[in-house]
Design a protein around this motif. Structure first.
Motif, PDB file in Angstrom:
ATOM      1  N   THR A  42      39.378  26.964  37.540  1.00 58.71           N
ATOM      2  CA  THR A  42      38.669  28.217  37.737  1.00 58.71           C
ATOM      3  C   THR A  42      37.194  27.972  38.012  1.00 58.71           C
ATOM      4  OG1 THR A  42      40.229  29.331  36.278  1.00 58.71           O
ATOM      5  CG2 THR A  42      38.152  30.456  36.698  1.00 58.71           C
ATOM      6  N   GLU A  43      36.623  26.987  37.334  1.00 56.33           N
ATOM      7  CA  GLU A  43      35.202  26.717  37.499  1.00 56.33           C
ATOM      8  C   GLU A  43      34.882  26.234  38.903  1.00 56.33           C
ATOM      9  OE1 GLU A  43      34.024  24.028  34.493  1.00 56.33           O
ATOM     10  OE2 GLU A  43      34.587  25.330  32.832  1.00 56.33           O
ATOM     11  N   ARG A  44      35.869  25.626  39.572  1.00 53.92           N
ATOM     12  CA  ARG A  44      35.613  25.109  40.924  1.00 53.92           C
ATOM     13  C   ARG A  44      35.484  26.231  41.937  1.00 53.92           C
ATOM     14  NH1 ARG A  44      39.500  23.010  43.040  1.00 53.92           N
ATOM     15  NH2 ARG A  44      41.185  23.147  41.525  1.00 53.92           N
ATOM     16  N   LEU A  45      35.936  27.451  41.601  1.00 54.45           N
ATOM     17  CA  LEU A  45      35.885  28.560  42.533  1.00 54.45           C
ATOM     18  C   LEU A  45      34.633  29.395  42.278  1.00 54.45           C
ATOM     19  CD1 LEU A  45      39.608  29.652  42.402  1.00 54.45           C
ATOM     20  CD2 LEU A  45      38.451  28.471  44.267  1.00 54.45           C
ATOM     21  N   PRO A  46      33.953  29.821  43.321  1.00 57.78           N
ATOM     22  CA  PRO A  46      32.727  30.596  43.151  1.00 57.78           C
ATOM     23  C   PRO A  46      33.008  31.971  42.556  1.00 57.78           C
ATOM     24  CG  PRO A  46      33.361  30.521  45.468  1.00 57.78           C
ATOM     25  CD  PRO A  46      34.291  29.614  44.733  1.00 57.78           C
ATOM     26  N   ARG A  47      32.405  32.277  41.432  1.00 55.59           N
ATOM     27  CA  ARG A  47      32.608  33.572  40.798  1.00 55.59           C
ATOM     28  C   ARG A  47      31.920  34.696  41.570  1.00 55.59           C
ATOM     29  NH1 ARG A  47      36.403  34.458  37.454  1.00 55.59           N
ATOM     30  NH2 ARG A  47      35.164  36.162  36.586  1.00 55.59           N
ATOM     31  N   LYS A  48      30.891  34.386  42.330  1.00 54.43           N
ATOM     32  CA  LYS A  48      30.169  35.411  43.062  1.00 54.43           C
ATOM     33  C   LYS A  48      31.065  36.152  44.040  1.00 54.43           C
ATOM     34  CE  LYS A  48      25.564  33.332  42.842  1.00 54.43           C
ATOM     35  NZ  LYS A  48      24.433  32.817  43.623  1.00 54.43           N
ATOM     36  N   LYS A  49      32.106  35.501  44.512  1.00 49.04           N
ATOM     37  CA  LYS A  49      33.002  36.118  45.487  1.00 49.04           C
ATOM     38  C   LYS A  49      33.621  37.386  44.933  1.00 49.04           C
ATOM     39  CE  LYS A  49      37.143  35.123  48.190  1.00 49.04           C
ATOM     40  NZ  LYS A  49      38.159  34.104  48.529  1.00 49.04           N
ATOM     41  N   TYR A  50      33.891  37.415  43.623  1.00 44.04           N
ATOM     42  CA  TYR A  50      34.542  38.556  43.004  1.00 44.04           C
ATOM     43  C   TYR A  50      33.619  39.281  42.027  1.00 44.04           C
ATOM     44  CZ  TYR A  50      38.620  36.144  44.865  1.00 44.04           C
ATOM     45  OH  TYR A  50      39.509  35.518  45.704  1.00 44.04           O
ATOM     46  N   ALA A  51      32.319  39.155  42.248  1.00 45.04           N
ATOM     47  CA  ALA A  51      31.354  39.745  41.317  1.00 45.04           C
ATOM     48  C   ALA A  51      31.519  41.259  41.219  1.00 45.04           C
ATOM     49  CB  ALA A  51      29.930  39.391  41.752  1.00 45.04           C
ATOM     50  N   ASN A  52      31.902  41.917  42.333  1.00 46.95           N
ATOM     51  CA  ASN A  52      32.026  43.369  42.358  1.00 46.95           C
ATOM     52  C   ASN A  52      33.474  43.829  42.276  1.00 46.95           C
ATOM     53  OD1 ASN A  52      29.196  43.673  42.697  1.00 46.95           O
ATOM     54  ND2 ASN A  52      29.415  43.283  44.901  1.00 46.95           N
ATOM     55  N   SER A  53      34.364  42.951  41.886  1.00 49.43           N
ATOM     56  CA  SER A  53      35.772  43.300  41.806  1.00 49.43           C
ATOM     57  C   SER A  53      36.049  44.239  40.644  1.00 49.43           C
ATOM     58  CB  SER A  53      36.623  42.031  41.664  1.00 49.43           C
ATOM     59  OG  SER A  53      37.970  42.354  41.392  1.00 49.43           O
ATOM     60  N   GLY A  54      37.074  45.102  40.828  1.00 45.99           N
ATOM     61  CA  GLY A  54      37.459  46.025  39.776  1.00 45.99           C
ATOM     62  C   GLY A  54      38.483  45.452  38.822  1.00 45.99           C
ATOM     63  N   ASN A 108      43.462  32.895  43.038  1.00 38.50           N
ATOM     64  CA  ASN A 108      42.301  32.017  43.196  1.00 38.50           C
ATOM     65  C   ASN A 108      41.723  31.599  41.850  1.00 38.50           C
ATOM     66  OD1 ASN A 108      40.867  33.514  46.232  1.00 38.50           O
ATOM     67  ND2 ASN A 108      42.681  32.299  45.916  1.00 38.50           N
ATOM     68  N   GLU A 109      41.610  32.554  40.924  1.00 35.54           N
ATOM     69  CA  GLU A 109      40.938  32.277  39.656  1.00 35.54           C
ATOM     70  C   GLU A 109      41.854  31.632  38.620  1.00 35.54           C
ATOM     71  OE1 GLU A 109      39.191  35.994  38.458  1.00 35.54           O
ATOM     72  OE2 GLU A 109      37.378  35.610  39.616  1.00 35.54           O
ATOM     73  N   LYS A 110      43.077  32.135  38.513  1.00 30.56           N
ATOM     74  CA  LYS A 110      43.985  31.631  37.484  1.00 30.56           C
ATOM     75  C   LYS A 110      44.664  30.320  37.884  1.00 30.56           C
ATOM     76  CE  LYS A 110      43.550  35.075  34.551  1.00 30.56           C
ATOM     77  NZ  LYS A 110      42.963  34.884  33.206  1.00 30.56           N
ATOM     78  N   GLU A 111      44.965  30.167  39.165  1.00 27.79           N
ATOM     79  CA  GLU A 111      45.654  28.962  39.610  1.00 27.79           C
ATOM     80  C   GLU A 111      44.713  27.945  40.251  1.00 27.79           C
ATOM     81  OE1 GLU A 111      48.747  28.302  39.008  1.00 27.79           O
ATOM     82  OE2 GLU A 111      49.310  30.262  38.188  1.00 27.79           O
ATOM     83  N   GLY A 112      43.494  28.391  40.582  1.00 22.64           N
ATOM     84  CA  GLY A 112      42.549  27.484  41.214  1.00 22.64           C
ATOM     85  C   GLY A 112      42.976  27.089  42.611  1.00 22.64           C
ATOM     86  N   LYS A 113      43.739  27.955  43.288  1.00 23.63           N
ATOM     87  CA  LYS A 113      44.278  27.637  44.609  1.00 23.63           C
ATOM     88  C   LYS A 113      44.213  28.864  45.511  1.00 23.63           C
ATOM     89  CE  LYS A 113      47.743  24.298  42.924  1.00 23.63           C
ATOM     90  NZ  LYS A 113      47.368  24.333  41.491  1.00 23.63           N
ATOM     91  N   THR A 114      44.294  28.640  46.804  1.00 25.83           N
ATOM     92  CA  THR A 114      44.513  29.740  47.731  1.00 25.83           C
ATOM     93  C   THR A 114      45.973  30.152  47.652  1.00 25.83           C
ATOM     94  OG1 THR A 114      45.096  28.284  49.586  1.00 25.83           O
ATOM     95  CG2 THR A 114      42.757  28.841  49.306  1.00 25.83           C
ATOM     96  N   PHE A 115      46.313  31.285  48.230  1.00 31.13           N
ATOM     97  CA  PHE A 115      47.708  31.732  48.249  1.00 31.13           C
ATOM     98  C   PHE A 115      48.591  30.685  48.917  1.00 31.13           C
ATOM     99  CE2 PHE A 115      51.128  33.950  50.580  1.00 31.13           C
ATOM    100  CZ  PHE A 115      51.817  34.501  49.500  1.00 31.13           C
ATOM    101  N   PHE A 116      48.128  30.140  50.025  1.00 32.58           N
ATOM    102  CA  PHE A 116      48.869  29.117  50.767  1.00 32.58           C
ATOM    103  C   PHE A 116      49.133  27.896  49.883  1.00 32.58           C
ATOM    104  CE2 PHE A 116      48.831  25.244  53.318  1.00 32.58           C
ATOM    105  CZ  PHE A 116      49.752  25.525  54.308  1.00 32.58           C
TER     106      PHE A 116
END
Length: 407
Positions: free
Chosen positions: A269-281, A330-338
């Protein structure tokens, strides 16, 4: 002679595109581009004839804007193919400013009399050397900028499809990348040789490549994205997921013993940028609920074995908005959908290949059963996930090494 061959090929491709049913926006842009190229080839063929007082009026300078149109047309075609055209379509007009500048610079030449144009050809006026220099600079900059821009769009496209699809066959647009390289080669020849003969020889080959792949191009995201845009409104997906009834509630994940397990890194999770989902609901509780549904659905129904599985299809199954599902993966698995789906497929393959009853099947047939569309896709993803080729892995567990032979 070669220019007439190019004209013939160009005309054939234009007729094929006109007769093509259900033309996409990319097809219509390609049609306009082919017409522009055809006009330029025709002017070049006519310029090979002896220039006389009778044809000088419409021959001199008429081809000046055409080279400056190819960069913008390449961008429009690439952006339309990847669905990345700007929403404010009027901004696209600015791409044609270099061609307009080229016309304005030489407008005084167009207005000369026939005799003055003949004298201009014999000894170009010094005052137009600056205008010609500006035109050449515009052409070189245009070629460089648009090639890089289109490659950037393709890079974004690759990222997008890995967030929305579990496969790349027919939607990876590798052919378009080679196509852009081809146009870059034309520009390099223009800059390095400035020889019309070599330039138009290359252009004819480019036309064949453009038409063949362009007409065969597959509509990207047509099904998944159109369905996504046809959803009523975002709150139709019930963002308050915790109150929904169905799969997500009271799921006994401990009973899911056959679900493939993917080893997760502690810092995924840390490897993924949190800013991408900063405004997520999506709250932490919602994310946990979505992830529980996801794991349960994958373990019980093994949806990852569906070769054409998309993010939209999976989001419908577990009743959650595609954007939320993508965020959770992205956050829980640390991966893209693909990456997530193909990792599950690899784990399922490793489970199946170890079963005694699988010995009567070939490795490739088992890979297809796990959801892969092709042998190359299976080999590529297997090596990426395990660090081994399928043959090396089979050898390491004492099985038949030939992937086309039964175990």
């Amino acid at each position: 002679m070669f220019s007439y061959v190019g004209l013939g090929v160009d005309l054939l491709l234009i007729l094929l595109l006109i007769s093509k049913k259900g033309k996409s926006l990319a097809d219509r842009i390609l049609l306009i581009w082919l017409i522009i190229i055809g006009c330029q080839l025709l002017l070049y063929a006519l310029s090979l004839q002896t220039i006389t007082i009778h044809n000088i009026h419409w021959l001199l300078g008429t081809s000046i804007p055409f080279p400056l149109l190819h960069g913008p047309m390449l961008y429009l075609y690439t952006a339309a193919t990847t669905h990345m055209l700007p929403r404010r379509r009027y901004l696209l007009l600015f791409h044609f400013l270099p061609a307009l500048i080229g016309i304005l610079l030489f407008t005084p030449v167009f207005l000369l009399s026939a005799n003055e144009k003949m004298a201009f050809i014999a000894q170009p006026a010094n005052e137009y050397k600056t205008a010609n220099f500006i035109r050449i600079v515009l052409l070189q900059v245009s070629g460089f900028v648009y090639v890089l821009w289109c490659l950037f769009l393709l890079r974004r496209h690759t990222t997008n499809i890995r967030q929305e699809f579990s496969y790349e066959e027919k939607i990876n647009l590798n052919w378009l990348r080679y196509f852009i390289y081809g146009l870059a080669a034309v520009w390099i020849i223009i800059v390095c040789t400035r020889n019309d003969y070599y330039i138009f020889q290359t252009v004819v080959l480019f036309i064949v490549f453009l038409g063949y792949f362009g007409i065969r191009q597959v509509g990207i995201f047509t099904t998944a994205r159109q369905a996504h845009h046809n959803m009523v409104i975002e709150n139709h997906w019930q963002p308050a997921i915790a109150v929904e009834k169905g799969i997500g509630e009271d799921v006994d994940t401990s009973a899911n013993t056959n679900a493939p397990q993917i080893q997760q890194e502690d810092d995924a999770t840390e490897r993924l940028p949190r800013k991408k989902y900063a405004n997520s609901g999506v709250t932490a509780e919602m994310a946990m609920e979505i992830h529980k549904r996801l794991v349960y659905c994958m373990g019980t129904e093994k949806l990852f074995t569906e070769p054409d599985l998309s993010l939209y299809m999976l989001s419908q199954k577990i009743k959650v908005h595609p954007n939320y599902l993508s965020q959770v993966i992205n956050e829980k698995e640390g991966k893209t959908f693909f990456e997530y789906i193909n990792a599950l497929r690899i784990e399922e393959f490793k489970r199946l290949v170890a079963l005694p009853e699988s010995k009567k099947f070939t490795i490739i047939s088992l890979a297809y059963d796990c959801g892969f569309n092709s042998k190359s896709s299976f080999n590529k993803n297997f090596r990426k996930v395990t660090g081994l080729s399928p043959s090396d892995y089979l050898q390491s567990i004492g099985l038949e090494k030939d992937p086309d032979a039964a175990l």
